[in-house]
Design an enzyme around this catalytic site. Structure first.
Site, PDB file in Angstrom:
ATOM      1  N   LYS A   1       0.787  -1.106   0.195  1.00 34.99           N
ATOM      2  CA  LYS A   1      -0.008  -0.036   0.177  1.00 34.99           C
ATOM      3  C   LYS A   1       0.703   1.646   0.006  1.00 34.99           C
ATOM      4  CE  LYS A   1      -0.115   0.207   4.733  1.00 34.99           C
ATOM      5  NZ  LYS A   1      -0.092   1.465   5.417  1.00 34.99           N
ATOM      6  N   THR A   2       1.984   1.336   0.682  1.00 31.89           N
ATOM      7  CA  THR A   2       3.346   2.253   1.380  1.00 31.89           C
ATOM      8  C   THR A   2       3.702   2.103  -0.363  1.00 31.89           C
ATOM      9  OG1 THR A   2       3.258   2.014   2.541  1.00 31.89           O
ATOM     10  CG2 THR A   2       4.942   3.154   2.033  1.00 31.89           C
TER      11      THR A   2
ATOM     12  N   GLN B   1      -7.467  -5.162   9.722  1.00 34.26           N
ATOM     13  CA  GLN B   1      -6.457  -5.037  10.890  1.00 34.26           C
ATOM     14  C   GLN B   1      -7.380  -3.641  11.236  1.00 34.26           C
ATOM     15  OE1 GLN B   1      -2.446  -5.097   9.092  1.00 34.26           O
ATOM     16  NE2 GLN B   1      -3.430  -5.003   7.094  1.00 34.26           N
TER      17      GLN B   1
ATOM     18  N   ASP C   1      -3.638   7.189   4.279  1.00 34.06           N
ATOM     19  CA  ASP C   1      -3.327   5.994   5.176  1.00 34.06           C
ATOM     20  C   ASP C   1      -4.401   5.333   6.342  1.00 34.06           C
ATOM     21  OD1 ASP C   1      -1.437   3.851   4.854  1.00 34.06           O
ATOM     22  OD2 ASP C   1       0.142   4.907   6.086  1.00 34.06           O
ATOM     23  N   GLU C   2      -4.212   4.547   6.016  1.00 30.60           N
ATOM     24  CA  GLU C   2      -4.933   3.388   7.333  1.00 30.60           C
ATOM     25  C   GLU C   2      -6.008   4.059   7.961  1.00 30.60           C
ATOM     26  OE1 GLU C   2      -3.514   0.810   8.394  1.00 30.60           O
ATOM     27  OE2 GLU C   2      -1.056   1.037   8.682  1.00 30.60           O
TER      28      GLU C   2
ATOM     29  N   ARG D   1       2.548 -10.955  10.163  1.00 28.98           N
ATOM     30  CA  ARG D   1       3.530 -10.684  10.285  1.00 28.98           C
ATOM     31  C   ARG D   1       4.735 -11.552   9.874  1.00 28.98           C
ATOM     32  NH1 ARG D   1       1.970  -5.957   9.760  1.00 28.98           N
ATOM     33  NH2 ARG D   1       0.163  -6.864   9.049  1.00 28.98           N
TER      34      ARG D   1
END
Length: 673
Positions: free
Chosen positions: A30-31, A248, A217-218, A607
């Site tokens: 996503k970044t 998330q 973002d997020e 993770r």
């Protein structure tokens, strides 16, 4: 540029015809999408950098985004580009519009400790005998009201019971005092811009002209107030991209609302949705387990992660006899795998639901001489000497900051006793002015003893003179001189365990001064050129946002909570304590909020890049007695074909210790060759 992306990522980057939601699964890049979209908007669509804002939640994420954009786009084209946290954007808005909000320049930002001290004072005056017990509850309630955009008047009118009425009255006094101190707290950095935009259309119009395209973002972590801030800024053009993952969303306890993703569809019916489901991080098995677990939660948007990586190892579920055996097992496994596979310690991470679970693990790691690092240790800004230095800097930019005044007035000691400060405080309160301002009143002489007032006024005179120099000379030498004037280094030597410790603490002070210098230098000759007040308020905000240690990339096992692990990845992951009442947590079971705990489990699983080991104890000591545990329901939700269960026969403590000693001997022998 865009051809390095997969088709879905490329679609997300190129679409700029209207509102857009990018549902980005864990590890789906996503970044890259956000940073390349910024580059696309500037280079292909010709939108000037100064009219684009990208916001996220942590300084670390903002820094990474800024660096990546810097590598993609010519610096001249990114001049004025806003890449910041929500709170930094709010701070910039308040700094520019402080007059509309009724503040003076150089306002202070109260941290949690300052806010707590003020609330405690107010509660004691309200004669709440149990102020100590209730303090955290009051602070959290006021914070949640602010995040829900409820002002003191609304809080009082909507109070459900006597407790809420009492807190609403404290909230009103708290807001009045913050205003009198020319101060805002952390939540105000979002709330005040929202209230301003709602009440003053011309100010909102100005910021809409400034921010023509917005990226967030997020997005699943936004609270009601942050959602409103974004909505107000983008409502006119609907030119925005938000990136998020409802699976998330693990911060409900601090106001995050995953339902904000669904709300977007209602507020912007033409919303385009693109799903990023290709994961670049984990093996097929790890992703299959993550998908299977999270499928048990209800979903507004369906998505499933996939990968073209190898199938990978089965997930291991290890049943241990008790918590001691569990910690022992993890420590010996790490040594064993490091030795057999030639890995580094930093390839391993151990995740847990609560910090208390790390204590026993630390003992075991130390016993086997395994280096480790606990994330979320003492932050640079929470060190006493830094709090003192920040207190002085805050006083210089806003002498009305009572919290800063009380922090530094007697550091180093100026023989100003608590009685003198109490007298001054009573007088200042009666006049409704700050402590510093009260000192210049003639009336102070009838309330404060002559000797005490003389010492206080000498201090105030020195602060005034230093303030004047700060604004008329090069500020950095003035700040350095400040620490010489007060003989702070000598004071540290008197109050440190050793000369070495005193030197280290003084080095921290000089590092802080260098940070101010760097901020001033970075802004020179740019549209963002800042004065000393700006530099110091940015430092205060960094203090509030970065409650964690500086980056540490040395070879150590990483220990961290599941919450702290979000956004990170590790080759080999252990998640410990997979038991009912630990994960899922007891309070979540009681409140019927299993969905958030399941999302936490999903975050933990995703993770891991190569291997994942889940452990639990068959027995655990509680209040001195051994109790049988119930394995976590999340273990039953994992696909059986992808698991390997261990935990019979050879997993007792003695066998573990033998295995550990054998591994340690082999490792030492290996090092000796």
């Amino acid at each position: 540029m865009v051809n390095q992306l997969n088709p879905r990522q490329s679609e997300a980057v190129r679409y700029a015809d209207g509102p857009m939601l990018v549902l980005a699964g864990a590890g789906s890049g996503k970044t890259s999408v956000i940073t390349r979209k910024i580059a696309y908007l500037i280079e292909q669509l010709g939108i000037p950098g100064r009219h684009i804002a990208a916001v996220t939640f942590t300084n670390k994420a903002a820094r990474e985004m800024k660096e990546r954009v810097g590598r993609l786009v010519d610096r001249k084209l990114t001049r004025g580009l806003i890449v910041s946290t929500f709170h930094n954007l709010g701070l910039n808005i308040i700094r520019e519009e402080y007059e509309h909000l009724g503040y003076h320049p150089g306002f202070s930002i109260f941290d949690a400790d300052d806010a707590k001290a003020l609330l405690q004072d107010l509660m004691m005056r309200e004669a709440s005998a149990d102020a100590g017990d209730e303090l955290s509850d009051v602070q959290m309630t006021i914070s949640s009201w602010k995040n829900a955009m409820r002002d003191p008047h609304q809080a009082l009118s909507k109070a459900a019971d006597e407790r809420e009425q009492r807190i609403a009255i404290i909230y009103r006094h708290y807001a009045d005092y913050l205003k009198a101190y020319n101060a805002v707290d952390f939540d105000d950095l979002i709330l005040l811009p929202v209230k301003l935009f709602q009440s003053q259309p011309e100010v909102l119009a100005k910021w809409r002209r400034k921010i023509r395209y917005m990226l967030v973002d997020e997005y699943q972590d936004t609270n009601l107030c942050q959602y409103e801030m974004v909505k107000l800024l983008v409502a006119e053009r609907a030119a925005f991209t938000v990136v998020g993952d409802d699976d998330q969303s693990i911060y409900a306890w601090r106001g995050a609302r995953p339902e904000n993703l669904a709300q977007l569809k209602e507020d912007f019916p033409s919303l385009k949705i693109v799903k990023l489901e290709q994961n670049y991080r984990s093996t097929v098995r790890i992703l299959r387990c993550a998908n299977t677990v999270i499928a048990n939660n209800p979903h507004v948007f369906e998505k499933a992660l996939w990968s073209d990586h190898t199938t990978g190892d089965e997930l291991r579920i290890v049943r241990c006899r008790n918590e001691d055996a569990e910690a022992e097992r993890i420590a010996t496994e790490i040594l064993d795998q490091k030795l057999k596979k030639g890995l580094r310690f930093l390839d391993f991470a151990v995740l847990y639901r609560g910090n208390h679970q790390a204590r026993l693990l630390e003992v075991k790691l130390q016993a086997y001489q395994i280096p480790y690092r606990i994330s979320g240790g003492q932050s640079f800004f929470s060190k006493n000497e830094i709090k003192d230095a920040m207190g002085y800097l805050r006083m210089l930019v806003n002498p009305d900051d009572d919290a800063a005044f009380l922090r530094v007035v007697n550091v180093p000691r100026r023989e100003i006793g608590p009685r003198t400060l109490e007298q001054l405080s009573h007088y200042a309160r009666s006049r409704n002015v700050s402590l510093f301002r009260a000192l210049s009143d003639m009336g102070a002489e009838t309330h404060v003893t002559e000797k005490g007032l003389d010492r206080l006024r000498r201090f105030a005179h020195w602060v005034d003179a230093t303030c004047e120099r700060l604004h008329s000379e090069d500020p950095i030498p003035v700040i350095k001189q400040l620490f010489t004037d007060i003989e702070y280094e000598e004071w540290l030597h008197l109050h440190s365990g050793s000369p070495k410790q005193a030197e280290r603490r003084m080095e921290n002070i000089w590092y802080l001064v260098e940070s101010v210098q760097r901020m001033l230098d970075d802004g020179k000759g740019t549209a963002d050129e800042m004065g000393i007040e700006d530099a110091i308020s940015r430092l205060i905000l960094r203090d509030l946002m970065e409650q964690r240690e500086e980056e540490d990339d040395s070879d150590k096992v990483q220990l961290l909570t599941l919450h702290a692990s979000k956004g990170l990845e590790f080759p080999h992951v252990f998640i410990m304590g997979l038991e009912e009442e630990i994960l899922p947590h007891r309070s979540s079971i009681e409140e019927g909020n299993i969905e958030e705990e399941r999302r936490l489990m999903y975050v933990g699983i995703t993770r891991a890049r190569e291997t994942l080991t889940l452990t639990y104890a068959a027995q655990r000591k509680q209040y001195g007695e051994k109790l049988e545990t119930i394995p976590s329901r999340f273990l039953d939700e994992l696909p059986e074909d992808d698991l390997r269960w261990e935990g019979t026969g050879d997993l007792d403590l003695e066998a573990n210790q033998k295995k550990g000693k054998a591994t340690l001997s082999a490792l030492l022998g290996d090092l000796g060759n």
